[in-house]
Design an enzyme around this catalytic site. Structure first.
Site, PDB file in Angstrom:
ATOM      1  N   GLN A  27       0.802  -1.210   0.000  1.00 45.09           N
ATOM      2  CA  GLN A  27       0.000   0.000   0.000  1.00 45.09           C
ATOM      3  C   GLN A  27       0.842   1.271   0.000  1.00 45.09           C
ATOM      4  O   GLN A  27       0.412   2.312  -0.485  1.00 45.09           O
ATOM      5  CB  GLN A  27      -0.913   0.007   1.239  1.00 45.09           C
ATOM      6  CG  GLN A  27      -2.327   0.470   0.960  1.00 45.09           C
ATOM      7  CD  GLN A  27      -3.196   0.411   2.209  1.00 45.09           C
ATOM      8  OE1 GLN A  27      -2.960  -0.375   3.108  1.00 45.09           O
ATOM      9  NE2 GLN A  27      -4.194   1.250   2.268  1.00 45.09           N
ATOM     10  N   TYR A  54       3.347 -10.871   4.720  1.00 43.19           N
ATOM     11  CA  TYR A  54       2.942  -9.517   4.359  1.00 43.19           C
ATOM     12  C   TYR A  54       3.608  -9.112   3.043  1.00 43.19           C
ATOM     13  O   TYR A  54       4.837  -9.085   2.932  1.00 43.19           O
ATOM     14  CB  TYR A  54       3.300  -8.507   5.448  1.00 43.19           C
ATOM     15  CG  TYR A  54       2.596  -8.715   6.773  1.00 43.19           C
ATOM     16  CD1 TYR A  54       1.472  -9.537   6.893  1.00 43.19           C
ATOM     17  CD2 TYR A  54       3.056  -8.076   7.928  1.00 43.19           C
ATOM     18  CE1 TYR A  54       0.837  -9.720   8.108  1.00 43.19           C
ATOM     19  CE2 TYR A  54       2.417  -8.255   9.151  1.00 43.19           C
ATOM     20  CZ  TYR A  54       1.312  -9.085   9.236  1.00 43.19           C
ATOM     21  OH  TYR A  54       0.693  -9.269  10.447  1.00 43.19           O
ATOM     22  N   SER A 152      -0.390 -16.371  17.391  1.00 40.01           N
ATOM     23  CA  SER A 152      -1.336 -15.369  16.910  1.00 40.01           C
ATOM     24  C   SER A 152      -2.650 -16.040  16.547  1.00 40.01           C
ATOM     25  O   SER A 152      -2.675 -16.992  15.760  1.00 40.01           O
ATOM     26  CB  SER A 152      -0.772 -14.640  15.685  1.00 40.01           C
ATOM     27  OG  SER A 152      -1.709 -13.700  15.179  1.00 40.01           O
ATOM     28  N   TRP A 205      -3.618  -6.567  17.498  1.00 39.95           N
ATOM     29  CA  TRP A 205      -3.650  -5.893  16.205  1.00 39.95           C
ATOM     30  C   TRP A 205      -5.042  -5.312  15.940  1.00 39.95           C
ATOM     31  O   TRP A 205      -6.014  -5.721  16.539  1.00 39.95           O
ATOM     32  CB  TRP A 205      -3.228  -6.830  15.069  1.00 39.95           C
ATOM     33  CG  TRP A 205      -4.028  -8.079  14.842  1.00 39.95           C
ATOM     34  CD1 TRP A 205      -3.859  -9.280  15.458  1.00 39.95           C
ATOM     35  CD2 TRP A 205      -5.089  -8.264  13.897  1.00 39.95           C
ATOM     36  NE1 TRP A 205      -4.755 -10.209  14.969  1.00 39.95           N
ATOM     37  CE2 TRP A 205      -5.515  -9.614  13.999  1.00 39.95           C
ATOM     38  CE3 TRP A 205      -5.712  -7.432  12.962  1.00 39.95           C
ATOM     39  CZ2 TRP A 205      -6.540 -10.145  13.220  1.00 39.95           C
ATOM     40  CZ3 TRP A 205      -6.733  -7.961  12.179  1.00 39.95           C
ATOM     41  CH2 TRP A 205      -7.131  -9.298  12.308  1.00 39.95           C
ATOM     42  N   PRO A 207      -6.315  -2.218  16.725  1.00 47.46           N
ATOM     43  CA  PRO A 207      -7.004  -1.563  17.845  1.00 47.46           C
ATOM     44  C   PRO A 207      -8.002  -0.501  17.400  1.00 47.46           C
ATOM     45  O   PRO A 207      -8.902  -0.143  18.168  1.00 47.46           O
ATOM     46  CB  PRO A 207      -5.857  -0.939  18.651  1.00 47.46           C
ATOM     47  CG  PRO A 207      -4.755  -0.751  17.660  1.00 47.46           C
ATOM     48  CD  PRO A 207      -4.869  -1.920  16.729  1.00 47.46           C
ATOM     49  N   ALA A 209      -9.861  -1.036  14.695  1.00 42.91           N
ATOM     50  CA  ALA A 209     -10.807  -1.787  13.866  1.00 42.91           C
ATOM     51  C   ALA A 209     -10.679  -1.431  12.392  1.00 42.91           C
ATOM     52  O   ALA A 209     -11.646  -1.083  11.721  1.00 42.91           O
ATOM     53  CB  ALA A 209     -12.239  -1.562  14.356  1.00 42.91           C
ATOM     54  N   GLY A 285      -0.604   0.795  12.493  1.00 46.19           N
ATOM     55  CA  GLY A 285      -0.050   0.878  11.154  1.00 46.19           C
ATOM     56  C   GLY A 285      -0.133   2.313  10.689  1.00 46.19           C
ATOM     57  O   GLY A 285      -0.820   3.140  11.301  1.00 46.19           O
TER      58      GLY A 285
END
Length: 336
Positions: A27, A54, A152, A205, A207, A209, A285
């Site tokens: 991205q 990723y 995870s 991960w 947080p 949403a 992120g």
């Protein structure tokens, strides 16, 4: 920036970690990614989370380049193994001894480091004996290629079984990396109590949403141009949420709460997950350095019980709490 111990280990990590899922290598262009990493470092973030899957390994390479020249001892570098990578051959996924051994070497090369601080099982592998997986992780630790092991999106039962095997091998699981936010609380009833008992912390991960809790998605309006919802891959994860006007209306009910605390809605969301004592870090992120600068403000914020109650009341029925969701969303077979 404040720092918290990871599980029952002696390792401290920054309570806000920088993650590059769906950004570096896909991205966000490399120069922008490096600027975001620089901003994270400048604001006291020492913990960087990535995974071999990723951008099909490209994210690890970008992160390794961005961190080159930094004092390695001052960083905590986290990565993961499980999902298919490379040419995606029949042994290029899962948690077999073969895939773990080959994957850790690939990750270290891309990250330009001799070891990672935390190596995580990105999902539970239903097709590999857990004994084989934990032995392979123990070998990774003993070889000095990882200092600690985590998981995870494992269920409470899987964590319990994995920890028992790990201890037999002279190592320990120290962390769990689940999705967790004001809207997604499925870990609270089973995973968190189990981890508290067994000495694991959560590194959570999403947080905010996937951006829903920033308040930028408004009921009855198209997603803003350039937002995650408009991204081909990232948008799939929140497709149902950005068209749910009732949910988006409820989220807007958080705005006055954030304003009274002199926080942005994103800062409030990150601060909220950090109120859980079992959470060691919230992963953020970013596609721009300003987003990092905004989110780090959440470090050290304390929310009063009355504020937490108001948040619950605002979101109401839109909060997902079913602990079975972790298992239901897990892969049934090893992906290829």
């Amino acid at each position: 920036m404040e720092y918290r111990y990871l599980g029952n280990s002696g390792l401290k990590i920054s309570e806000i970690a920088y993650g590059n899922w769906l950004t570096h290598g896909s991205q966000v262009e490399a120069d922008a990614a490096k600027a975001c990493v620089r901003a994270a470092l400048d604001h006291g973030i020492s913990t960087f989370d990535t995974a071999d899957v990723y951008a099909n390994t490209a994210a690890e390479s970008v992160l390794g380049e961005a961190l080159e020249g930094e004092r390695r001892e001052s960083l905590e570098i986290l990565t993961k193994v499980y999902w298919p990578t490379g040419p995606k051959g029949h042994n290029d996924s899962g948690l077999s001894a073969k895939h773990i051994r080959e994957s850790i070497d690939g990750s270290l090369t891309r990250l330009r480091t001799d070891y990672v601080d935390l190596y995580q099982a990105h999902r539970f592998d239903t097709e590999t004996p857990l004994e084989e997986t934990m032995q392979a992780f123990a070998d990774v630790v003993r070889s000095g290629k990882a200092l600690y092991i985590g998981v995870s999106e494992w269920t409470a039962d899987q964590i319990r079984e994995g920890q028992a095997l790990a201890q037999q091998l002279g190592i320990r699981l120290v962390s769990s990396q689940p999705q967790y936010s004001m809207l997604w609380r499925v870990i609270e009833d089973e995973v968190v109590p189990t981890c508290e008992e067994l000495g694991l912390s959560q590194i959570v991960w999403s947080p905010i949403a996937q951006g829903i809790l920033t308040g930028k998605y408004l009921p009855g309006q198209a997603p803003p141009a350039g937002s995650r919802a408009t991204h081909e891959e990232a948008g799939q994860a929140i497709e149902g949420r950005v068209t749910n006007d009732a949910l988006l209306t409820a989220v807007q009910g958080l705005r006055p709460i954030a304003e009274e605390l002199d926080l942005s809605m994103a800062q409030l969301a990150v601060a909220w997950v950090l109120q859980n004592d079992n959470v060691a870090a919230a992963i953020i992120g970013a596609s721009r350095p300003e987003q990092v600068e905004e989110n780090v403000v959440a470090s050290g914020v304390r929310l009063e019980p009355a504020v937490l109650t108001r948040i619950d009341e605002a979101l109401g029925e839109h909060v997902e709490r079913d602990p079975q969701k972790t298992a239901k969303q897990a892969p049934r077979t090893r992906p290829s």
